[in-house]
Structures are given as C-alpha cells and as structure tokens.
Design an enzyme around this catalytic site. Structure first.
Site, PDB file in Angstrom:
ATOM      1  N   LYS A   1     -10.816  -3.156  -4.558  1.00 38.98           N
ATOM      2  CA  LYS A   1     -11.604  -1.950  -4.804  1.00 38.98           C
ATOM      3  C   LYS A   1     -10.706  -0.779  -5.168  1.00 38.98           C
ATOM      4  O   LYS A   1     -11.181   0.235  -5.661  1.00 38.98           O
ATOM      5  CB  LYS A   1     -12.509  -1.627  -3.611  1.00 38.98           C
ATOM      6  CG  LYS A   1     -11.851  -1.592  -2.255  1.00 38.98           C
ATOM      7  CD  LYS A   1     -12.930  -1.543  -1.132  1.00 38.98           C
ATOM      8  CE  LYS A   1     -12.430  -2.135   0.160  1.00 38.98           C
ATOM      9  NZ  LYS A   1     -13.487  -2.607   1.040  1.00 38.98           N
TER      10      LYS A   1
ATOM     11  N   LYS B   1      -4.675  -9.496  -7.019  1.00 39.99           N
ATOM     12  CA  LYS B   1      -5.974  -9.780  -6.411  1.00 39.99           C
ATOM     13  C   LYS B   1      -7.003  -8.739  -6.829  1.00 39.99           C
ATOM     14  O   LYS B   1      -6.649  -7.596  -7.133  1.00 39.99           O
ATOM     15  CB  LYS B   1      -5.849  -9.889  -4.887  1.00 39.99           C
ATOM     16  CG  LYS B   1      -5.849  -8.592  -4.159  1.00 39.99           C
ATOM     17  CD  LYS B   1      -6.070  -8.771  -2.650  1.00 39.99           C
ATOM     18  CE  LYS B   1      -5.998  -7.366  -2.053  1.00 39.99           C
ATOM     19  NZ  LYS B   1      -6.302  -7.246  -0.663  1.00 39.99           N
TER      20      LYS B   1
ATOM     21  N   LYS C   1       0.820  -1.212   0.000  1.00 38.95           N
ATOM     22  CA  LYS C   1       0.000   0.000   0.000  1.00 38.95           C
ATOM     23  C   LYS C   1       0.850   1.256   0.000  1.00 38.95           C
ATOM     24  O   LYS C   1       0.481   2.260  -0.599  1.00 38.95           O
ATOM     25  CB  LYS C   1      -0.928   0.020   1.218  1.00 38.95           C
ATOM     26  CG  LYS C   1      -2.144  -0.850   1.070  1.00 38.95           C
ATOM     27  CD  LYS C   1      -3.242  -0.372   2.008  1.00 38.95           C
ATOM     28  CE  LYS C   1      -4.542  -1.121   1.785  1.00 38.95           C
ATOM     29  NZ  LYS C   1      -5.594  -0.678   2.701  1.00 38.95           N
TER      30      LYS C   1
HETATM   31  P1  AMP Z   1     -10.820  -5.068   2.624  1.00 39.50           P
HETATM   32  O1  AMP Z   1     -11.693  -4.688   1.508  1.00 39.50           O
HETATM   33  O2  AMP Z   1      -9.363  -4.957   2.286  1.00 39.50           O
HETATM   34  O3  AMP Z   1     -11.184  -4.411   3.919  1.00 39.50           O
HETATM   35  O4  AMP Z   1     -11.048  -6.621   2.833  1.00 39.50           O
HETATM   36  C1  AMP Z   1     -12.140  -7.112   3.575  1.00 39.50           C
HETATM   37  C2  AMP Z   1     -12.189  -8.618   3.551  1.00 39.50           C
HETATM   38  O5  AMP Z   1     -12.350  -9.086   2.217  1.00 39.50           O
HETATM   39  C3  AMP Z   1     -10.919  -9.293   4.086  1.00 39.50           C
HETATM   40  O6  AMP Z   1     -11.286 -10.455   4.810  1.00 39.50           O
HETATM   41  C4  AMP Z   1     -10.179  -9.658   2.843  1.00 39.50           C
HETATM   42  O7  AMP Z   1      -9.334 -10.777   3.026  1.00 39.50           O
HETATM   43  C5  AMP Z   1     -11.322 -10.003   1.892  1.00 39.50           C
HETATM   44  N1  AMP Z   1     -10.925  -9.782   0.505  1.00 39.50           N
HETATM   45  C6  AMP Z   1     -10.611  -8.593  -0.076  1.00 39.50           C
HETATM   46  N2  AMP Z   1     -10.264  -8.765  -1.366  1.00 39.50           N
HETATM   47  C7  AMP Z   1     -10.366 -10.107  -1.603  1.00 39.50           C
HETATM   48  C8  AMP Z   1     -10.139 -10.927  -2.756  1.00 39.50           C
HETATM   49  N3  AMP Z   1      -9.758 -10.406  -3.921  1.00 39.50           N
HETATM   50  N4  AMP Z   1     -10.351 -12.264  -2.619  1.00 39.50           N
HETATM   51  C9  AMP Z   1     -10.749 -12.815  -1.451  1.00 39.50           C
HETATM   52  N5  AMP Z   1     -10.973 -12.084  -0.335  1.00 39.50           N
HETATM   53  C10 AMP Z   1     -10.786 -10.758  -0.407  1.00 39.50           C
END
Ligand code: AMP
Ligand code: TRP
Length: 343
Positions: free
Chosen positions: A209, A206, A123
């Site tokens: 967003k 991956k 990041k």
């Molecule tokens: P975040 O949007 O970074 O706060 O992620 C929130 C949750 O979504 C966390 O448990 C991440 O591990 C999961 N997550 C985010 N992006 C992915 C992805 N591309 N594949 C699987 N899990 C994801």
C-alpha cells in the site's frame, strides 16, 4: 535463532493476526492475510483479528486518515467474511495490555536481534537516524500483540516470517530467564498460493500500500474498470504460459499473475496451468480480470455500505475490545507476578 523446541502442546490453540490501518487494503493483504483469516474461522479455537493502530503510528499518520483507515480496515474484515461474533475484531489501542506487555518485551529483546530486522531496514531506508524509535521497537510490540493472548498460531504473509521468529525468541528468552513455561512458542501459518503477492509493475518487489505507483497494486476499493486496466497493463514477458509450475521459476511476473489466479480461485498453481498453460497473456489477463472482479467487487461493495455506518463499526470494535481485554488482562497480571512487580 529460533531453535527452541515447540511447547504448543501445553497451550489451547488460539489464532491471532494483525494488519496496520496505514492505508487502503491491497490484494496482497487480502490473499496473504484476510482470506486466510476467514479460512481459519469456525473451528473449535478462538480467532482474534486486530487493526494495529499503535503500529501504524511508527510512521506519521494524519489523525483523520488513521481514524478512517481503521474503520475501513474493520469494514474490510467483515466484508471479506470475518464474523464479529465468531471472531474478536479489535483495534490495538483499545487494549492497553498490548503496550504494557510490549514494554516488558522491550526489556527482553536484545539490540542485536532488533538490528537484524529487515523490515526496519526497508522502511527506515537510508534515513535510519530520522526513523522513530517506535519503528525500531515495533517487532517487540508485535510479539506482545500475539503473546498477550497466548496465541499459538499466526496467519501472515511471507514478509512477516522474521518477525514471528523474533516473537518465538522473545517467548523463549522470557521463559528461560524466569524459569517458567508461560509463553507459547507461536507458529507462523504461511500457506496458500499467494503468501507473497508481487507488484504488478515489478516482479521483484512485493505489492504494497505504500508503493508510490497506484498501478503497482490492486486496492480492495478499486472498481471493475480500474482492476481490468491494472491487470491489462501489468508487466509480463512475451512467452505463453507454461503447462507446469517449473516453467515459471525464472519468470517472476508470470508466476505472480498465476499465483494470484490460483489464490483467488482456490486452486493450486498446477490446476491453473492445466487449464491455462499454452495461453498468451492476451488471453490469460482478461480471464484473470474477470475472476478478480468477480471475487473483489462484492467485498468492496459491502465495505462501502459498512463505511456508511461508522457508529456500527465503532460498536463492533468496542465490543471486541471488551472481549479481548477479558483474555489479555489475566496474562498481563500473571506476567507482572512472574517478573516481580508489586501489585
Ligand atoms: P500490512 O499491510 O503490512 O499490515 O500487512 C498485513 C498482512 O498482509 C500481513 O500478514 C502481511 O504479511 C500481509 N501482506 C502484506 N502485503 C502482502 C503481499 N504483497 N503479499 C502477501 N501478503 C501480504
Ligand atoms: N507486522 C505486521 C505487518 O506489518 C502487522 C502486525 C502487527 C501483526 N502485529 C501483528 C501481524 C501480530 C501478525 C501478528 O504486516
């Protein structure tokens, strides 16, 4: 790191997880996290799901967008099947105990541990000198999110594994330094066919967003035509689908689409390939689009409906905060006692 043996037998099972309200929800969030949160509800343990707004501001957030994204995330949780009576739904900043315990963990975690965190490196990028101090300290706050509830199990996507190892290290060091068995050595729960959903444009990245290309991801608010167009344009290779999972090992884009199909349809990869093996993408992609629209459209419709009642969402979060604080307060109080703060 994380060689400490489990002490979970001494703690009542409790599930906690969090998602940042830093943008719209993606299919990665849904399959890797929210869908799993729903699956874990309803057993005889408590489930607490948190919109981690204090984490979101480790990078700049426009105030209006943060407010909207927090409510939209709450709407997404409910639309996907989280019951705000059965689970506690709360935004982090309404429970000050997270930040209070977070400070204590800043004093437990070691610089060397924090410097190894790959998410910070990703990041902060080349411009680490300009990153906020909060972005660097973030995993200690994440440990506090979990441990302020004595949570024993944390469902997350694959990318959070390292942060959960750090959480265990922090708990173990605290327990060791103060000669107590106070914090549980939390277990990550990283399960299912889609623990790492990849970008539709690049099978080595991956789905996120924050990816600049909207074509790289499916957003929970995308309409049916947009979902179909994104899947149609998703990068693939020219081969037909294999009939066994091993056939996907060198084909990241194909594997990603099959994993998404499996997770959406609650099947294993083997089951999906038994049905679709031998198909060209020209046949598989429309089947995937149809499935994705069937599963996601009701969620996005319900999200839109809930977003018209922001007062109701705020009331749910206020009630969640009350219930969350009932649990967090005694843990923080006891922590202060253990470390010798005069109260
Ligand atoms: P975040 O949007 O970074 O706060 O992620 C929130 C949750 O979504 C966390 O448990 C991440 O591990 C999961 N997550 C985010 N992006 C992915 C992805 N591309 N594949 C699987 N899990 C994801
Ligand atoms: N770090 C997680 C992410 O970026 C979000 C998060 C914050 C979280 N606190 C947590 C996840 C506690 C699980 C438990 O996705």
């Amino acid at each position: 790191m994380s060689e400490a043996p489990s002490n979970l037998a001494n703690f009542a099972p409790r599930v906690f997880s969090g998602i940042q309200p830093s943008g719209g929800l993606t299919l990665g969030n849904y399959l890797g996290a929210i869908k799993r949160f729903v699956d874990m509800q309803g057993a005889d343990y408590e489930t607490i799901y948190c919109m981690v707004d204090m984490h979101a501001i480790t990078v700049w957030q426009d105030p209006g967008a943060l407010r909207r994204n927090t409510r939209e995330l709450c709407a997404g949780f409910i639309a996907a099947g989280i019951d705000p009576e059965q689970s506690i739904l709360v935004n982090q900043s309404q429970v000050p105990e997270h930040a209070q315990l977070g400070w204590i963990f800043n004093c437990v975690a070691r610089m060397g541990w924090m410097k190894r965190m790959t998410q910070f490196k990703d990041k902060a990028g080349k411009n680490a000198e300009q990153a906020s101090l909060g972005l660097f300290a973030y995993p200690a706050l994440m440990a506090a999110d979990i441990l302020v509830y004595h949570a024993t199990h944390v469902p997350v996507g694959e990318d959070q594994k390292q942060h959960l190892e750090l959480t265990r290290d922090i708990a173990a060091k605290f327990n060791h330094d103060y000669d107590v068995d106070f914090f549980p050595l939390t277990e990550p729960v990283i399960e299912g066919a889609a623990t790492r959903v990849m970008s539709l444009r690049d099978g080595s990245k991956k789905m996120s967003k924050s990816d600049p290309s909207d074509m790289s991801r499916i957003n929970m608010t995308d309409d049916a035509d947009t979902i179909a167009a994104k899947i149609r344009k998703a990068r693939t290779d020219p081969e037909a689908l294999p009939s066994e999972a091993e056939g996907l090992s060198e084909r990241p884009e194909a594997r990603n689409l099959v994993n998404i199909y499996a997770a959406l349809s609650d099947q294993t990869v083997a089951e999906v390939l038994a049905e679709h093996g031998g198909q060209q993408f020209s046949a598989f992609k429309p089947a995937l689009s149809e499935l994705a629209v069937e599963k996601l459209a009701p969620i996005s419709t319900e999200m839109a409906r809930l977003m018209e009642e922001p007062g109701e969402i705020d009331a749910i979060l206020a009630r969640g905060a009350e219930r969350a604080r009932e649990r967090a307060e005694p843990v923080l109080k006891k922590t202060y006692e253990i470390i010798g703060m005069v109260r």
